[in-house]
Motif scaffolding. Structure first.
Motif, mmCIF file in Angstrom:
data_model
loop_
_atom_site.group_PDB
_atom_site.id
_atom_site.type_symbol
_atom_site.label_atom_id
_atom_site.label_comp_id
_atom_site.label_asym_id
_atom_site.label_seq_id
_atom_site.Cartn_x
_atom_site.Cartn_y
_atom_site.Cartn_z
ATOM 1 N N ASP A 55 0.848 -1.194 0.000
ATOM 2 C CA ASP A 55 0.000 0.000 0.000
ATOM 3 C C ASP A 55 0.886 1.247 0.000
ATOM 4 O O ASP A 55 2.084 1.151 -0.283
ATOM 5 N N SER A 56 0.327 2.404 0.329
ATOM 6 C CA SER A 56 1.094 3.648 0.173
ATOM 7 C C SER A 56 2.319 3.704 1.090
ATOM 8 O O SER A 56 3.233 4.480 0.853
ATOM 9 N N ALA A 57 2.347 2.862 2.126
ATOM 10 C CA ALA A 57 3.526 2.832 2.994
ATOM 11 C C ALA A 57 4.760 2.410 2.202
ATOM 12 O O ALA A 57 5.874 2.866 2.479
ATOM 13 N N ILE A 59 5.331 3.170 -0.916
ATOM 14 C CA ILE A 59 5.762 4.352 -1.665
ATOM 15 C C ILE A 59 6.610 5.252 -0.751
ATOM 16 O O ILE A 59 7.689 5.707 -1.130
ATOM 17 N N GLY A 60 6.113 5.463 0.477
ATOM 18 C CA GLY A 60 6.852 6.267 1.449
ATOM 19 C C GLY A 60 8.233 5.677 1.722
ATOM 20 O O GLY A 60 9.229 6.392 1.802
ATOM 21 N N GLU B 50 -5.264 1.228 3.747
ATOM 22 C CA GLU B 50 -5.037 2.680 3.825
ATOM 23 C C GLU B 50 -5.894 3.301 4.923
ATOM 24 O O GLU B 50 -5.419 4.106 5.724
ATOM 25 N N GLU B 107 7.438 9.375 7.016
ATOM 26 C CA GLU B 107 7.484 8.916 5.635
ATOM 27 C C GLU B 107 6.116 8.483 5.119
ATOM 28 O O GLU B 107 5.992 7.534 4.359
ATOM 29 N N ILE B 115 -5.518 6.686 -3.132
ATOM 30 C CA ILE B 115 -5.598 5.252 -3.434
ATOM 31 C C ILE B 115 -7.002 4.724 -3.137
ATOM 32 O O ILE B 115 -7.596 4.024 -3.948
#
Lengths: 123, 159
Positions: A55-57, A59-60, B50, B107, B115
């Motif tokens: 998930d977006s983690a 990307i981070g 998310e 981060e 998303i």
């Protein structure tokens, strides 16, 4: 997560585990940075071959290593992106700054496995 | 509008980071009865991940609290509600902007809502400062005949 270092090509390769979310990202962040600072590689390659969820983690996590590599004069690349990884990647737009390799450099199990200098306790 | 659902489940769990995997896997297992494709399952899992991460990292900021997850099914449609009693979002519209994050030091990429919105058919966010946040999402699973039509179209397109 396993890391390998190809001395001749100054390539540091991270073979990522199956799931990348905030929980797993927190756990490996320090370890990735320690390896990058230890080897000062020219190329850092994230191998996503085994990743079935991100998930977006994720990307981070990659952007964070990209910033560190930039500071130390290295480049970040990605390889073997699976369908779910690619989807997140394209959505975030980071493929503009992080190029994809056709394949991951071959790893010679004995030669490229980093020697443990001393036991480091990661969280 | 008919308010009855074919099936429904509810779980509550502590705001611990390792429950992110638990939450998305529970939803995936529940949704499996609709016979979704791998891609549909992956999309739903990512959106759940998310929303749950947001509740844990932003809502409770690593304090301990309860995250509630409700998942309902009506015909071929999945309704997911994820809520917390955390600190709430000051400006929901701003929070939804791609790359906007209040936790760059951790981060966080600021891609969470983007998303959710692109992986689900509809996402609604209700938030009250100091009381908490509720994210409601909806996603229609393609029926088998729709899948066949899609497969045929793909094959034709390739010829």
């Amino acid at each position: 997560m396993e890391s390998f270092y190809k001395k001749d090509d100054k390539q540091l390769i991270f073979k990522m585990d199956e799931e990348i979310d905030e929980c797993t990202a927190q756990k490996i962040r320090r370890k990735l940075d320690n390896e990058i600072e230890r080897y000062m590689p020219k190329e850092i390659i994230f191998d996503f071959n085994n990743v079935s969820f991100m998930d977006s983690a994720g990307i981070g996590l990659i952007i964070g290593r990209y910033k560190l590599a930039n500071m130390l004069g290295g480049k970040v690349q990605v390889a073997n992106m699976t369908t779910p990884v690619r989807k997140i990647f394209e959505m975030s737009g980071i493929q503009r700054i992080i190029p994809e390799r056709k394949d991951c450099p071959k790893i010679r199990e004995k030669k490229d496995r980093p020697q443990i200098i001393k036991e480091v306790q990661y969280e | 509008m008919n308010n009855t659902y074919d099936n429904e489940m509810k779980i509550e769990f502590l705001s611990k980071s390792n429950n992110e995997a638990f939450a998305r896997i529970a939803v995936a297992a529940f949704v499996a009865q609709l016979d979704p494709t791998l891609e549909e399952i992956a999309d739903i899992k990512t959106a759940v991940s998310e929303a749950v991460t947001n509740s844990i990292i932003h809502g409770y900021e690593e304090r301990q609290g309860i995250v509630k997850l409700i998942c309902k099914i009506r015909e071929k449609e999945v309704f997911i509600e994820i809520s917390d009693s955390g600190k709430g979002i000051e400006n929901v519209e701003m929070a939804k902007q791609p790359l906007y994050t209040t936790k760059a030091n951790l981060e966080r990429s600021g891609m969470g809502f983007t998303i959710m919105e692109s992986f689900m058919d509809d996402v609604e966010v209700e938030s009250v400062l100091g009381l908490g946040t509720k994210v409601t999402m909806r996603r229609k699973i393609k029926s088998n005949s729709q899948k066949e039509e899609f497969a045929v179209a793909t094959i034709r397109g390739e010829e």
